[in-house]
Design a protein around this motif. Structure first.
Motif, mmCIF file in Angstrom:
data_model
loop_
_atom_site.group_PDB
_atom_site.id
_atom_site.type_symbol
_atom_site.label_atom_id
_atom_site.label_comp_id
_atom_site.label_asym_id
_atom_site.label_seq_id
_atom_site.Cartn_x
_atom_site.Cartn_y
_atom_site.Cartn_z
ATOM 1 N N LEU A 41 7.791 9.296 3.989
ATOM 2 C CA LEU A 41 8.619 9.530 2.811
ATOM 3 C C LEU A 41 7.924 10.416 1.785
ATOM 4 N N ASN A 42 6.702 10.072 1.428
ATOM 5 C CA ASN A 42 6.034 10.824 0.365
ATOM 6 C C ASN A 42 5.714 12.256 0.786
ATOM 7 N N GLU A 43 5.492 12.481 2.090
ATOM 8 C CA GLU A 43 5.313 13.850 2.568
ATOM 9 C C GLU A 43 6.578 14.676 2.350
ATOM 10 N N TRP A 44 7.735 14.067 2.632
ATOM 11 C CA TRP A 44 9.001 14.773 2.392
ATOM 12 C C TRP A 44 9.235 14.999 0.898
ATOM 13 N N LEU A 45 8.875 14.025 0.072
ATOM 14 C CA LEU A 45 9.091 14.184 -1.369
ATOM 15 C C LEU A 45 8.240 15.310 -1.940
ATOM 16 N N LYS A 46 7.089 15.555 -1.357
ATOM 17 C CA LYS A 46 6.262 16.686 -1.798
ATOM 18 C C LYS A 46 6.922 18.017 -1.442
ATOM 19 N N VAL A 47 7.587 18.068 -0.295
ATOM 20 C CA VAL A 47 8.229 19.295 0.164
ATOM 21 C C VAL A 47 9.537 19.552 -0.578
ATOM 22 N N ALA A 48 10.280 18.479 -0.851
ATOM 23 C CA ALA A 48 11.624 18.581 -1.438
ATOM 24 C C ALA A 48 11.602 18.027 -2.865
ATOM 25 N N PRO A 49 11.450 18.876 -3.862
ATOM 26 C CA PRO A 49 11.234 18.391 -5.242
ATOM 27 C C PRO A 49 12.414 17.653 -5.853
ATOM 28 N N HIS A 50 13.620 17.852 -5.313
ATOM 29 C CA HIS A 50 14.802 17.198 -5.885
ATOM 30 C C HIS A 50 15.321 16.060 -5.006
ATOM 31 N N ALA A 51 14.574 15.712 -3.971
ATOM 32 C CA ALA A 51 15.034 14.660 -3.054
ATOM 33 C C ALA A 51 14.899 13.280 -3.681
ATOM 34 N N GLU A 52 15.875 12.427 -3.386
ATOM 35 C CA GLU A 52 15.886 11.059 -3.889
ATOM 36 C C GLU A 52 15.850 10.093 -2.708
ATOM 37 N N PRO A 53 14.911 9.142 -2.695
ATOM 38 C CA PRO A 53 14.927 8.118 -1.646
ATOM 39 C C PRO A 53 16.154 7.231 -1.804
ATOM 40 N N VAL A 54 16.740 6.828 -0.680
ATOM 41 C CA VAL A 54 17.943 5.993 -0.697
ATOM 42 C C VAL A 54 17.770 4.877 0.320
ATOM 43 N N CYS A 55 17.992 3.626 -0.128
ATOM 44 C CA CYS A 55 17.850 2.470 0.761
ATOM 45 C C CYS A 55 18.703 1.339 0.213
ATOM 46 N N THR A 56 18.615 0.167 0.827
ATOM 47 C CA THR A 56 19.326 -0.988 0.275
ATOM 48 C C THR A 56 18.685 -1.399 -1.045
#
Length: 241
Positions: free
Chosen positions: A78-93
């Motif tokens: 997750l954190n690797e993707w968040l570094k690449v995608a500055p506007h990405a939001e994690p989504v879960c339950t």
């Protein structure tokens, strides 16, 4: 390397096969106004998945990163993707957000209940809780209402380097996989409780037409019947009574 297959309109399956485990690890990218990735993959798989995503969209444009439950192949990178995608939001339950994710993640997660709708443009998503099915108090499955796609996580887990998508029943390979996972140190793969069948029946009521499976082939067809059949297989395999 990840094999890329479009299994439904705008839905791409990014599959990494690990021969030592005889198992596929599948990740799903939705190409839309606000792209969504379901399953981050393991940290070690991140370079291959980033390369695969880049063949479809600019990874920087990822807007949502979602998964079922807190486990390394679900959200380890997750954190690797968040570094690449500055506007990405994690989504879960919502349970996942509260008990694990906001402590682990570099960015706060959007914790969803079935009453919440996530829109990516053409597509609408809801998270349905499935505690301990297959793993974890926080487990849930994501359902896209327009195409009736159910992102199943480990439900229908089966082994082998499978076709990307099939219309053949997944029940026999899933039953074989469950029996294998019940052996030796892997015993206890899934608990069986008084709520198990009810959860699967509620998912069947959604009448999904595509099942996006994490380990093994995805499925197109009458997903409701397959979920009802899965409830019987789980009971036969894991019910101790």
């Amino acid at each position: 390397m990840a094999n890329i297959t479009e299994i439904a309109p705008d839905l791409f399956r990014l599959s990494v096969f690990v021969p030592q485990l005889n198992m596929q690890f599948n990740h799903f990218l939705v190409q839309d106004d606000e792209p969504l990735l379901f399953h981050t993959g393991l940290k070690a798989m991140f370079p291959a998945l980033q390369e695969a995503v880049a063949k479809i969209i600019d990874p920087k444009s990822l807007r949502y990163i979602a998964w079922s439950h807190f486990e390394s192949d679900e959200c380890g990178a997750l954190n690797e993707w968040l570094k690449v995608a500055p506007h990405a939001e994690p989504v879960c339950t919502l349970v996942g957000k509260l008990v694990s994710v906001d402590d682990f993640s570099d960015r706060p997660a959007r914790g969803m209940t079935p009453d919440d709708v996530l829109e990516t443009g053409k597509y609408r998503y809801r998270f349905y809780r499935s505690p301990h099915i297959p793993h974890g108090w926080d487990a849930g499955v994501l359902f896209e209402e327009t195409t009736k796609t159910l992102f199943c996580s480990d439900l229908f887990h089966h082994f082998g380097d499978c076709a990307a998508i099939t219309s053949e029943s997944l029940i026999e390979p899933t039953q074989q996989g469950m029996q294998l996972l019940q052996q030796g140190p892997l015993a206890g793969y899934m608990p069986y409780t008084s709520q198990t069948e009810g959860v699967l029946r509620k998912l069947a009521d959604l009448q999904p037409e595509t099942l996006a499976v994490m380990h093994g082939a995805s499925y197109q067809g009458a997903g409701d019947q397959l979920l009802l059949d899965l409830a019987s297989v789980i009971k036969a395999t894991f019910d101790p009574s």
